[in-house]
Design an enzyme around this catalytic site. Structure first.
Site, short mmCIF file in Angstrom:
data_model
loop_
_atom_site.label_atom_id
_atom_site.label_comp_id
_atom_site.label_asym_id
_atom_site.label_seq_id
_atom_site.Cartn_x
_atom_site.Cartn_y
_atom_site.Cartn_z
N ASP A 108 -13.38 88.32 -24.07
CA ASP A 108 -12.61 88.71 -22.90
C ASP A 108 -13.31 89.86 -22.18
OD1 ASP A 108 -9.87 88.47 -21.56
OD2 ASP A 108 -9.94 90.62 -21.98
N GLU B 146 -16.85 86.13 -21.05
CA GLU B 146 -16.20 86.05 -19.76
C GLU B 146 -16.86 87.11 -18.88
OE1 GLU B 146 -11.86 86.65 -17.60
OE2 GLU B 146 -12.58 88.05 -19.10
N HIS C 5 -7.09 79.95 -17.01
CA HIS C 5 -5.69 80.37 -16.86
C HIS C 5 -5.53 81.53 -15.89
CE1 HIS C 5 -7.62 83.09 -19.62
NE2 HIS C 5 -6.58 83.91 -19.57
N ASP C 6 -6.64 81.97 -15.27
CA ASP C 6 -6.58 83.12 -14.38
C ASP C 6 -6.74 82.77 -12.91
OD1 ASP C 6 -6.27 84.97 -16.45
OD2 ASP C 6 -8.43 85.15 -16.76
C1 NOJ Z 1 -9.16 88.19 -18.79
C2 NOJ Z 1 -8.10 87.24 -19.24
O1 NOJ Z 1 -8.55 85.93 -19.06
C3 NOJ Z 1 -6.85 87.57 -18.46
O2 NOJ Z 1 -5.87 86.60 -18.63
C4 NOJ Z 1 -6.38 88.94 -18.88
O3 NOJ Z 1 -5.28 89.32 -18.08
C5 NOJ Z 1 -7.49 89.97 -18.70
N1 NOJ Z 1 -8.77 89.52 -19.17
C6 NOJ Z 1 -7.17 91.20 -19.48
O4 NOJ Z 1 -7.35 90.98 -20.84
#
Ligand code: NOJ
Length: 741
Positions: free
Chosen positions: A409, A476, A533-534
């Site tokens: 992450d 990520e 999911h973002d």
């Molecule tokens: C990236 C994640 O994919 C997201 O869903 C999250 O809110 C942020 N990082 C913080 O961890």
């Protein structure tokens, strides 16, 4: 617990015949039915026990009053009946693909069957199979379901029994393999050390087991755990619920599953706020549920990676509770604390992704703490070696426990500018080109709070831990410039990183084509992804409806040719657009500050089947169902040969057969076929797509098409050659020369 078979170390594969290698069900049943009539035994009773046992043993079981002589006569009669009609005997699905793969891998194989020699030869001939070694009931004393047949075969092949894989479709056969001390692979939904949906599946697993590293060219699938499958009826997805759907993923062609965070958490950011790194949250089913899920996935030959969220913890983590209790606490330096600015405000101008300053004042100790996300997600201090050592241990803990790696992450955020300098503002006409943040955040030039070069050292350190476990780390990293992104996967840093060019993009075919080609040229180790999911779902971003779906699929075809790993976000295989979440029914913390950026629409429950709860839950889902139609569901699409799901499965099945010979190189080049058609070539593999909204002029195919998004009749066995006019968004995979199978 079952062993995970070492497919890379196999010395031989021993295959049962009827029902496994040869599809002879109809003829076997016909013979038993006639026999049942002649001997006065109800047909159902016979069929319930006959499968997988030698005829003599079945007869003795059904007619205990018969003496040994009479049993032998009755069994001979049954065998004789089986010769009556071989017309519908054929090779089982994937059989020829498997045998060609065994030959290519140099793996010896044998057929071990409880049929007699004559019948076995006749059936194998009808299926076009000529085994190098055939052991029938004539060759053993007791019959194949005893270990004897399998042990004999291992001996003749000079293979260590423990390194022989038994492939079977019946309980007695599997029991025989296990009794011979051999790992087993089971068909028909039975449980073996491996669980196969057909023999092509095994061919794929054997090829992948010989691919190094294992994640090279793999297909990944993101499970957003809260919305994938709920086993308890509380409306919230869990690990057991996810485990119920692993067959869907195996059939799709998934090699590695990424589970979003399952650790103990107050769920303020749905798991991205961790309160204990070593415990599975009870709402996801606890530790035992994770063990079970890992075992189930591994049995299907899939790997599972977790989600390492260590830019920040939850404010409920004991480290933070301790750190915020006193300036002198040993954990104080696990987080980033600063005195207020002279005016009493935050120490610098950094912003939270979810709105407002990135600093919150802590009354107890009179200092601010940093949080690049919500105040409930305090940032860890990656300049503290004690913290780094703790995280190494967390990684070690899960990899030893069976996880196959991690998605990292916010992998580029961990280390911050040592002096915590203010970020400059961008010129008024510029915005950071990413979503999932507030507008205010996009106006800053984030040169001090994120993407600091020191972060590579952290990744290198994790890589050493991961490599000891043959585990995979994928970052990520929202760095859209491919050259800069490539530095994250250089040398001994992360194994791979997502490239988010397609995720941050609307529909702009020319730009997409240029960006994709540049990214593929920058590194052969990137992870290709259209959604997560973002961000809004790909089909929605690309225009919505049928056109959006077709565009997304055309991009999947292009992605299928690229070196690296290719990822599917849950529901993308159904062509899902954003779910509808009525105002006031969302749950995303970002939506409070920036309703237009809400991530809820990409997170609504996975639609498994029509009806209330969509097969996701029997209760009330934590997010609205999203307005899905019956046609959106897995059940409906599975039954439709032209559905998005079936087409994507076809694509991935074809791709995995091409991996290896056709795509032996990582070099990828754009090819000009004319007519505005997009084409990439990688060794003997080509991806060709018409990304335009008009039918393209005719082009000459440079190699035979083995996949056509619009025509299921095009297969490796029945390729299409010559000139084609591609419809809007029609996409092809070409391969040549096609390896014999
Ligand atoms: C990236 C994640 O994919 C997201 O869903 C999250 O809110 C942020 N990082 C913080 O961890």
């Amino acid at each position: 617990m079952r062993r995970r078979p070492d497919l890379g170390g196999l010395e031989a594969v021993l295959l049962d015949m009827d029902g496994t290698l040869v599809d002879s069900d109809a003829s076997v049943e016909r013979a038993w039915s006639t026999w049942a009539g002649e001997y006065g035994v109800p047909v159902d009773t016979v069929l319930a026990v006959a499968h997988g046992s030698p005829a003599g043993r079945t007869v003795a079981h059904l007619l205990p009053r018969l003496g040994p002589e009479e049993v032998a006569i009755a069994a001979r009669r049954q065998l004789a009946l089986q010769y009556d009609d071989l017309s519908d005997v054929a090779a089982a699905p994937g059989a020829h693909e498997l045998l060609a793969t065994l030959d290519r891998c140099g793996l010896p194989w044998a057929v071990v069957t409880s049929a007699d020699g004559r019948l076995a030869k006749a059936r194998l001939a009808a299926a076009g199979i000529d085994p190098p070694l055939l052991l029938t009931i004539d060759d053993v004393r007791h019959g194949k379901p005893d270990p004897e047949g399998y042990l004999r075969a291992a001996g003749l092949l000079r293979a260590d029994p423990a390194a022989c894989l038994v492939v079977e479709d019946s309980e007695p056969g599997l029991a025989a393999g296990t009794a011979a001390g051999m790992p087993t692979a089971a068909l028909r939904g039975l449980d073996g050390d491996l669980r196969l949906f057909d023999l092509g599946h095994l061919a794929h697993l054997l090829r992948r087991a010989r691919t190094s590293p294992w994640w090279r060219d793999a297909v990944g699938y993101q499970v957003y755990l809260p919305s994938f499958g709920d086993s308890t009826g509380d409306g919230w997805g869990d690990l057991a619920g996810a485990g119920e759907h692993l067959d869907h993923l195996a059939r799709l062609g998934v090699d590695v599953v990424w589970l979003t965070p399952f650790f103990r958490s107050p769920m303020r950011d749905h798991g991205y706020d961790i309160a204990d790194y070593r415990v599975v949250d009870p709402s996801f089913g606890g530790d035992a549920a994770l063990d079970e899920l890992l075992a189930r996935a591994h049995r299907r030959g899939m790997r599972v990676i977790g989600d390492l969220v260590v830019n920040h913890t939850s404010d409920a983590h004991p480290w933070f509770t301790a750190a915020s209790s006193s300036r002198a606490d040993p954990y104080r330096d696990y987080y980033i604390w600063r005195d207020p600015a002279p005016d009493g405000g935050p120490p610098n101008n950094w912003l939270s992704h979810f709105g407002g300053p990135a600093w919150t004042f802590s009354e107890a100790t009179g200092q601010y703490y940093l949080h690049l996300f919500s105040p409930e997600q305090p940032d860890l201090n990656w300049r503290n070696p004690a913290l780094a050592a703790q995280v190494d241990e967390v990684i070690e803990h899960w990899l030893a426990r069976g996880l196959d790696g991690f998605r990292i992450d916010t992998a580029a955020y961990l280390v911050k500018d040592a002096d915590l300098r203010d970020n400059p503002l961008l010129p008024a006409d510029l915005l950071v080109p990413v979503g999932g943040v507030t507008m205010e955040w996009r106006r800053q030039d984030h040169r001090h709070d994120i993407h600091q070069p020191d972060v590579h050292a952290v990744h290198e350190r994790w890589r050493r831990v991961a490599d000891r476990h043959d585990a995979f780390l994928v970052g990520e990293v929202y760095e859209l410039d491919p050259g800069t992104l490539a530095r994250f996967v250089d040398g001994e840093r992360l194994h791979s990183s997502f490239w988010f060019g397609l995720v941050e993009s609307g529909w702009d075919p020319e730009r997409i084509d240029t960006m994709l080609a540049a990214a593929a040229a920058a590194s052969p180790r990137l992870s290709w992804v259209q959604g997560n999911h973002d961000r809004p779902r790909a089909a929605t971003r690309y225009g919505g409806g049928q056109v959006g779906r077709r565009r997304s699929l055309a991009l999947h075809v292009l992605m299928a040719s690229l070196p690296g790993t290719m990822w599917i976000y849950q529901g993308e295989e159904l062509g899902l657009g954003d779910g509808h979440v009525p105002r006031g029914h969302g749950a995303d913390p970002l939506a409070t500050a920036e309703p237009g950026q809400s991530r809820d629409a990409a997170r609504t429950p996975m639609p498994w089947r029509p009806g209330p709860g969509l097969g996701f839950t029997t209760g009330r889902p934590w997010l609205p169902e999203g307005g899905r139609t019956d046609a959106d569901t897995v059940a409906a699409q599975e039954a439709d040969p032209a559905s998005h799901l079936t087409t994507l499965r076809r694509l991935l099945t074809t791709r995995r057969r091409l991996a290896g010979p056709a795509a032996a190189t990582d070099e990828i080049a754009r090819a000009d076929l004319g007519a505005g058609v997009t084409a990439y070539r990688r060794g003997g593999l080509w991806a060709v797509a018409n990304l335009r909204d008009a039918t393209a002029a005719e082009v000459e195919l440079p190699a035979p098409a083995v996949f056509d998004s619009d025509d299921p009749a095009v297969t490796p066995e029945r390729p299409r050659t010559g000139r084609v006019r591609l419809a809007p968004q029609q996409a092809l995979l070409l391969a040549g020369p096609w390896p014999a199978s």
